[in-house]
Motif scaffolding. Structure first.
Motif, PDB file in Angstrom:
ATOM      1  N   THR A 237    -127.130  86.863  46.473  1.00  0.00           N
ATOM      2  CA  THR A 237    -127.120  87.527  45.160  1.00  0.00           C
ATOM      3  C   THR A 237    -126.068  88.620  45.050  1.00  0.00           C
ATOM      4  OG1 THR A 237    -128.890  89.013  45.887  1.00  0.00           O
ATOM      5  CG2 THR A 237    -129.544  86.988  44.728  1.00  0.00           C
ATOM      6  N   ASP A 238    -125.532  89.094  46.167  1.00  0.00           N
ATOM      7  CA  ASP A 238    -124.468  90.108  46.125  1.00  0.00           C
ATOM      8  C   ASP A 238    -123.190  89.556  45.491  1.00  0.00           C
ATOM      9  OD1 ASP A 238    -126.273  91.598  47.597  1.00  0.00           O
ATOM     10  OD2 ASP A 238    -125.272  91.237  49.503  1.00  0.00           O
ATOM     11  N   LEU A 239    -122.984  88.252  45.590  1.00  0.00           N
ATOM     12  CA  LEU A 239    -121.751  87.652  45.079  1.00  0.00           C
ATOM     13  C   LEU A 239    -121.791  87.549  43.559  1.00  0.00           C
ATOM     14  CD1 LEU A 239    -121.266  84.830  47.720  1.00  0.00           C
ATOM     15  CD2 LEU A 239    -119.897  86.909  47.459  1.00  0.00           C
ATOM     16  N   LYS A 240    -120.742  88.020  42.925  1.00  0.00           N
ATOM     17  CA  LYS A 240    -120.642  87.964  41.461  1.00  0.00           C
ATOM     18  C   LYS A 240    -119.863  86.742  40.988  1.00  0.00           C
ATOM     19  CE  LYS A 240    -122.746  91.832  41.225  1.00  0.00           C
ATOM     20  NZ  LYS A 240    -124.106  91.695  41.647  1.00  0.00           N
ATOM     21  N   LEU A 241    -119.055  86.148  41.892  1.00  0.00           N
ATOM     22  CA  LEU A 241    -118.263  84.966  41.556  1.00  0.00           C
ATOM     23  C   LEU A 241    -118.274  84.017  42.741  1.00  0.00           C
ATOM     24  CD1 LEU A 241    -116.174  83.475  39.689  1.00  0.00           C
ATOM     25  CD2 LEU A 241    -114.410  84.705  40.949  1.00  0.00           C
ATOM     26  N   CYS A 242    -118.590  82.745  42.494  1.00  0.00           N
ATOM     27  CA  CYS A 242    -118.530  81.677  43.498  1.00  0.00           C
ATOM     28  C   CYS A 242    -117.751  80.538  42.866  1.00  0.00           C
ATOM     29  CB  CYS A 242    -119.932  81.192  43.867  1.00  0.00           C
ATOM     30  SG  CYS A 242    -121.019  82.472  44.486  1.00  0.00           S
ATOM     31  N   ALA A 243    -116.625  80.156  43.484  1.00  0.00           N
ATOM     32  CA  ALA A 243    -115.774  79.141  42.859  1.00  0.00           C
ATOM     33  C   ALA A 243    -114.946  78.413  43.909  1.00  0.00           C
ATOM     34  CB  ALA A 243    -114.857  79.798  41.837  1.00  0.00           C
ATOM     35  N   THR A 244    -114.357  77.294  43.485  1.00  0.00           N
ATOM     36  CA  THR A 244    -113.446  76.545  44.348  1.00  0.00           C
ATOM     37  C   THR A 244    -111.988  76.901  44.068  1.00  0.00           C
ATOM     38  OG1 THR A 244    -113.442  74.719  42.778  1.00  0.00           O
ATOM     39  CG2 THR A 244    -115.007  74.587  44.602  1.00  0.00           C
ATOM     40  N   ASP A 245    -111.731  77.564  42.954  1.00  0.00           N
ATOM     41  CA  ASP A 245    -110.378  77.950  42.565  1.00  0.00           C
ATOM     42  C   ASP A 245    -110.266  79.464  42.465  1.00  0.00           C
ATOM     43  OD1 ASP A 245    -109.530  75.257  42.237  1.00  0.00           O
ATOM     44  OD2 ASP A 245    -110.440  75.227  40.243  1.00  0.00           O
ATOM     45  N   TYR A 246    -109.076  79.964  42.714  1.00  0.00           N
ATOM     46  CA  TYR A 246    -108.839  81.387  42.538  1.00  0.00           C
ATOM     47  C   TYR A 246    -108.911  81.719  41.049  1.00  0.00           C
ATOM     48  CZ  TYR A 246    -107.183  81.234  47.331  1.00  0.00           C
ATOM     49  OH  TYR A 246    -107.099  81.050  48.681  1.00  0.00           O
ATOM     50  N   PRO A 247    -109.538  82.843  40.709  1.00  0.00           N
ATOM     51  CA  PRO A 247    -109.671  83.183  39.289  1.00  0.00           C
ATOM     52  C   PRO A 247    -108.342  83.655  38.686  1.00  0.00           C
ATOM     53  CG  PRO A 247    -110.547  84.941  40.645  1.00  0.00           C
ATOM     54  CD  PRO A 247    -110.174  83.829  41.579  1.00  0.00           C
ATOM     55  N   ASP A 248    -108.183  83.448  37.386  1.00  0.00           N
ATOM     56  CA  ASP A 248    -107.010  83.980  36.683  1.00  0.00           C
ATOM     57  C   ASP A 248    -107.122  85.492  36.536  1.00  0.00           C
ATOM     58  OD1 ASP A 248    -105.849  81.462  36.351  1.00  0.00           O
ATOM     59  OD2 ASP A 248    -106.972  81.101  34.498  1.00  0.00           O
ATOM     60  N   ASP A 249    -108.361  85.946  36.371  1.00  0.00           N
ATOM     61  CA  ASP A 249    -108.647  87.368  36.174  1.00  0.00           C
ATOM     62  C   ASP A 249    -109.512  87.858  37.331  1.00  0.00           C
ATOM     63  OD1 ASP A 249    -109.163  89.906  35.168  1.00  0.00           O
ATOM     64  OD2 ASP A 249    -110.747  89.206  33.819  1.00  0.00           O
ATOM     65  N   TRP A 250    -108.946  88.689  38.190  1.00  0.00           N
ATOM     66  CA  TRP A 250    -109.681  89.213  39.336  1.00  0.00           C
ATOM     67  C   TRP A 250    -110.486  90.423  38.904  1.00  0.00           C
ATOM     68  CZ3 TRP A 250    -109.884  87.088  44.188  1.00  0.00           C
ATOM     69  CH2 TRP A 250    -109.001  86.036  44.439  1.00  0.00           C
ATOM     70  N   SER A 251    -111.622  90.173  38.262  1.00  0.00           N
ATOM     71  CA  SER A 251    -112.435  91.283  37.771  1.00  0.00           C
ATOM     72  C   SER A 251    -113.885  91.232  38.258  1.00  0.00           C
ATOM     73  CB  SER A 251    -112.419  91.305  36.241  1.00  0.00           C
ATOM     74  OG  SER A 251    -112.967  90.109  35.722  1.00  0.00           O
ATOM     75  N   GLN A 252    -114.307  90.131  38.869  1.00  0.00           N
ATOM     76  CA  GLN A 252    -115.674  90.002  39.350  1.00  0.00           C
ATOM     77  C   GLN A 252    -115.696  90.084  40.871  1.00  0.00           C
ATOM     78  OE1 GLN A 252    -116.601  86.193  37.488  1.00  0.00           O
ATOM     79  NE2 GLN A 252    -118.065  87.262  36.176  1.00  0.00           N
ATOM     80  N   PHE A 253    -116.304  91.149  41.378  1.00  0.00           N
ATOM     81  CA  PHE A 253    -116.369  91.363  42.826  1.00  0.00           C
ATOM     82  C   PHE A 253    -117.788  91.720  43.241  1.00  0.00           C
ATOM     83  CE2 PHE A 253    -111.984  92.470  41.719  1.00  0.00           C
ATOM     84  CZ  PHE A 253    -111.311  91.601  42.558  1.00  0.00           C
ATOM     85  N   PRO A 254    -118.173  91.358  44.409  1.00  0.00           N
ATOM     86  CA  PRO A 254    -117.489  90.535  45.391  1.00  0.00           C
ATOM     87  C   PRO A 254    -117.385  89.083  44.917  1.00  0.00           C
ATOM     88  CG  PRO A 254    -119.376  91.675  46.385  1.00  0.00           C
ATOM     89  CD  PRO A 254    -119.426  91.894  44.935  1.00  0.00           C
ATOM     90  N   ALA A 255    -116.327  88.433  45.362  1.00  0.00           N
ATOM     91  CA  ALA A 255    -116.058  87.049  44.971  1.00  0.00           C
ATOM     92  C   ALA A 255    -115.967  86.171  46.218  1.00  0.00           C
ATOM     93  CB  ALA A 255    -114.752  86.978  44.188  1.00  0.00           C
ATOM     94  N   ALA A 256    -116.396  84.920  46.064  1.00  0.00           N
ATOM     95  CA  ALA A 256    -116.287  83.927  47.140  1.00  0.00           C
ATOM     96  C   ALA A 256    -115.539  82.712  46.606  1.00  0.00           C
ATOM     97  CB  ALA A 256    -117.669  83.512  47.625  1.00  0.00           C
ATOM     98  N   ILE A 257    -114.438  82.377  47.252  1.00  0.00           N
ATOM     99  CA  ILE A 257    -113.659  81.186  46.922  1.00  0.00           C
ATOM    100  C   ILE A 257    -113.761  80.274  48.146  1.00  0.00           C
ATOM    101  CG2 ILE A 257    -111.417  80.309  46.194  1.00  0.00           C
ATOM    102  CD1 ILE A 257    -112.658  82.502  44.326  1.00  0.00           C
ATOM    103  N   TYR A 258    -114.208  79.031  47.923  1.00  0.00           N
ATOM    104  CA  TYR A 258    -114.408  78.165  49.078  1.00  0.00           C
ATOM    105  C   TYR A 258    -113.647  76.856  48.937  1.00  0.00           C
ATOM    106  CZ  TYR A 258    -117.550  74.865  46.738  1.00  0.00           C
ATOM    107  OH  TYR A 258    -118.066  73.902  45.919  1.00  0.00           O
TER     108      TYR A 258
END
Length: 120
Positions: free
Chosen positions: A17-38
């Motif tokens: 639940t600490d993660l605010k963003l979970c995605a397979t692609d890097y975001p265009d807007d780096w505003s949601q942290f912590p983020a996980a890109i896998y």
């Protein structure tokens, strides 16, 4: 049929639940942290006479990013979650620009028929 580890990876990431963003692609807007890109990679380990892949070696790489604070708690939660399904790995600190970054890599062999996980 190859077991789809991408579904399991997303379940694990969403359970943290600490993660605010979970995605397979890097975001265009780096505003949601912590983020996980896998990303995932797989290779056949055992193929039968009919060319059906019976066992698959999976490698899962999760890049964690934050703009403040530590990623240690999240990396430990990831290590425990992947350990519970039989995957083992390592974490490398790799800060970049104004972001803190940790790269976690996990791997194991999945038996596609029995849905069991093996680690070498």
């Amino acid at each position: 049929m190859i077991y789809n580890m991408n579904v399991e990876v997303m379940k694990i990431l969403r359970s943290i639940t600490d993660l605010k963003l979970c995605a397979t692609d890097y975001p265009d807007d780096w505003s949601q942290f912590p983020a996980a890109i896998y990303r995932t990679a797989h290779a056949p380990v055992q193929v039968d006479a009919y060319q059906v892949e019976r066992q698959t070696q999976w490698t899962v790489t999760v890049e964690l990013y934050t703009d403040s604070g530590s990623l240690t708690t999240i990396t430990e939660k990831l290590r425990l979650a992947f350990g519970e399904i039989g995957f083992f790995g390592n974490t490398t600190q790799s800060n970049t620009a104004d972001l803190r970054r940790a790269v976690c890599t996990f791997s194991a062999t999945v038996d596609n028929d029995l849905k069991r996980v093996y680690h070498k």
